[in-house]
Design a protein around this motif. Structure first.
Motif, PDB file in Angstrom:
ATOM      1  N   ASN A 188       0.828  -1.199   0.000  1.00  3.88           N
ATOM      2  CA  ASN A 188       0.000   0.000   0.000  1.00  3.88           C
ATOM      3  C   ASN A 188       0.868   1.256   0.000  1.00  3.88           C
ATOM      4  O   ASN A 188       0.729   2.132  -0.864  1.00  3.88           O
ATOM      5  CB  ASN A 188      -0.919  -0.037   1.241  1.00  3.88           C
ATOM      6  N   TYR A 189       1.786   1.362   0.982  1.00  2.00           N
ATOM      7  CA  TYR A 189       2.616   2.556   1.133  1.00  2.00           C
ATOM      8  C   TYR A 189       3.475   2.832  -0.103  1.00  2.00           C
ATOM      9  O   TYR A 189       3.592   3.969  -0.559  1.00  2.00           O
ATOM     10  CB  TYR A 189       3.540   2.412   2.348  1.00  2.00           C
ATOM     11  N   THR A 190       4.101   1.779  -0.630  1.00  2.00           N
ATOM     12  CA  THR A 190       5.008   1.987  -1.767  1.00  2.00           C
ATOM     13  C   THR A 190       4.242   2.242  -3.062  1.00  2.00           C
ATOM     14  O   THR A 190       4.677   3.034  -3.894  1.00  2.00           O
ATOM     15  CB  THR A 190       5.943   0.778  -1.940  1.00  2.00           C
ATOM     16  N   PHE A 191       3.110   1.575  -3.243  1.00  2.00           N
ATOM     17  CA  PHE A 191       2.311   1.785  -4.452  1.00  2.00           C
ATOM     18  C   PHE A 191       1.786   3.220  -4.517  1.00  2.00           C
ATOM     19  O   PHE A 191       1.795   3.852  -5.575  1.00  2.00           O
ATOM     20  CB  PHE A 191       1.138   0.808  -4.488  1.00  2.00           C
ATOM     21  N   LYS A 192       1.366   3.748  -3.394  1.00  2.00           N
ATOM     22  CA  LYS A 192       0.855   5.123  -3.349  1.00  2.00           C
ATOM     23  C   LYS A 192       1.979   6.158  -3.341  1.00  2.00           C
ATOM     24  O   LYS A 192       1.727   7.351  -3.470  1.00  2.00           O
ATOM     25  CB  LYS A 192       0.003   5.328  -2.093  1.00  2.00           C
ATOM     26  N   GLY A 193       3.208   5.715  -3.151  1.00  2.00           N
ATOM     27  CA  GLY A 193       4.327   6.654  -3.106  1.00  2.00           C
ATOM     28  C   GLY A 193       4.489   7.314  -1.754  1.00  2.00           C
ATOM     29  O   GLY A 193       5.184   8.322  -1.622  1.00  2.00           O
ATOM     30  N   LEU A 194       3.883   6.735  -0.706  1.00  2.00           N
ATOM     31  CA  LEU A 194       3.980   7.310   0.635  1.00  2.00           C
ATOM     32  C   LEU A 194       5.319   6.961   1.290  1.00  2.00           C
ATOM     33  O   LEU A 194       5.783   7.686   2.171  1.00  2.00           O
ATOM     34  CB  LEU A 194       2.836   6.793   1.515  1.00  2.00           C
ATOM     35  N   GLU A 195       5.904   5.855   0.879  1.00  2.00           N
ATOM     36  CA  GLU A 195       7.191   5.423   1.429  1.00  2.00           C
ATOM     37  C   GLU A 195       8.060   4.862   0.305  1.00  2.00           C
ATOM     38  O   GLU A 195       7.541   4.310  -0.664  1.00  2.00           O
ATOM     39  CB  GLU A 195       6.995   4.327   2.491  1.00  2.00           C
ATOM     40  N   SER A 196       9.375   4.999   0.476  1.00  2.00           N
ATOM     41  CA  SER A 196      10.297   4.346  -0.454  1.00  2.00           C
ATOM     42  C   SER A 196      10.471   2.903   0.004  1.00  2.00           C
ATOM     43  O   SER A 196      10.164   2.559   1.148  1.00  2.00           O
ATOM     44  CB  SER A 196      11.657   5.063  -0.448  1.00  2.00           C
ATOM     45  N   THR A 197      10.980   2.067  -0.866  1.00  2.00           N
ATOM     46  CA  THR A 197      11.111   0.643  -0.533  1.00  2.00           C
ATOM     47  C   THR A 197      12.137   0.398   0.574  1.00  2.00           C
ATOM     48  O   THR A 197      12.141  -0.672   1.177  1.00  2.00           O
ATOM     49  CB  THR A 197      11.511  -0.168  -1.775  1.00  2.00           C
ATOM     50  N   ASN A 198      12.996   1.389   0.843  1.00  2.00           N
ATOM     51  CA  ASN A 198      14.020   1.231   1.877  1.00  2.00           C
ATOM     52  C   ASN A 198      13.763   2.107   3.093  1.00  2.00           C
ATOM     53  O   ASN A 198      14.665   2.308   3.915  1.00  2.00           O
ATOM     54  CB  ASN A 198      15.418   1.551   1.305  1.00  2.00           C
ATOM     55  N   SER A 199      12.561   2.629   3.236  1.00  2.85           N
ATOM     56  CA  SER A 199      12.269   3.531   4.354  1.00  2.85           C
ATOM     57  C   SER A 199      12.219   2.768   5.677  1.00  2.85           C
ATOM     58  O   SER A 199      12.111   1.540   5.709  1.00  2.85           O
ATOM     59  CB  SER A 199      10.932   4.237   4.133  1.00  2.85           C
TER      60      SER A 199
END
Length: 217
Positions: A188-199
């Motif tokens: 959810n977070y990465t698809f929406k751009g809310l988090e990077s994959t390494n956050s």
């Protein structure tokens, strides 16, 4: 962006603590010298960095990645929002639905809302739940699940499967449900751009998923 703000707030908090200690020491020094006026002035000045520190700590807890990753109700109790219109027949498979949504000229959050709205009503069988669980575990283990977050059809398919599994178990606290919920959040977070994959938030979820996985296996 979130990590940068957190770092800035931490630095300001530490600086405020140092300034507060300095003012407090000066106040004590002036009390010893029997200079009450300067001592009281230093005590009043001590309040400024303390107030700044309090506001920074409040801001930190509001945007902290760990805090955000731990909100148990995030998106599973998702509030109904307007979704993109999908022109499809009722007898379409979930794969066809996901493909349709992925092809829409809509922003990622709206596509997400549309797939979740469909997943909420999807009549999954027990066989499908097991199939979805096995798939989710396999995609996580082979590190594919966040390898291409720009692939709408793939990401929406993962979100659909994870939501359906979590809906099936409800609030039941089991290793598989915890694992799938972490998978859902990260997708959810990465698809929406809310988090990077390494956050920090993503890595925190993955650590919790790894713990659940040791019990599942």
């Amino acid at each position: 962006m979130v990590n940068t703000l957190v770092n800035i707030l931490v630095l300001i908090t530490l600086f405020s603590i140092v300034i507060a200690i300095v003012f407090l020491l000066l106040a004590m020094f002036n009390f010893i010298k029997m200079d009450r006026i300067k001592a009281l002035k230093m005590l009043k000045l001590t309040a400024i960095p303390i107030i700044i520190m309090i506001f920074c700590m409040i801001g930190y807890w509001d945007i902290s990645p760990e805090d955000k990753a731990n909100k148990a109700e995030v998106d599973i109790t998702y509030e109904e929002k307007p979704v993109a219109k999908v022109e499809s027949t009722d007898d379409a498979t979930w794969q066809e639905k996901v493909k349709e949504v992925a092809s829409l000229d809509s922003p990622s959050p709206k596509k997400f809302d549309t797939v979740v709205a469909y997943a909420k009503k999807y009549p999954a069988t027990k066989a499908e739940i097991k199939e979805f669980e096995d798939y989710i575990i396999a995609e996580y283990k082979n590190k594919k699940y966040l390898a291409d977050v720009q692939n709408d059809e793939y990401m929406l398919g993962n979100i659909f499967k994870a939501y359906v599994v979590n809906r099936y178990y409800g609030e039941e606290e089991t290793p598989i449900n915890d694992f799938v919920f972490g998978f859902y959040q990260n997708s959810n977070y990465t698809f929406k751009g809310l988090e990077s994959t390494n956050s920090n938030a993503i890595k925190y979820n993955e650590r919790q998923m790894d713990k659940a996985l040791t019990v599942i296996n």
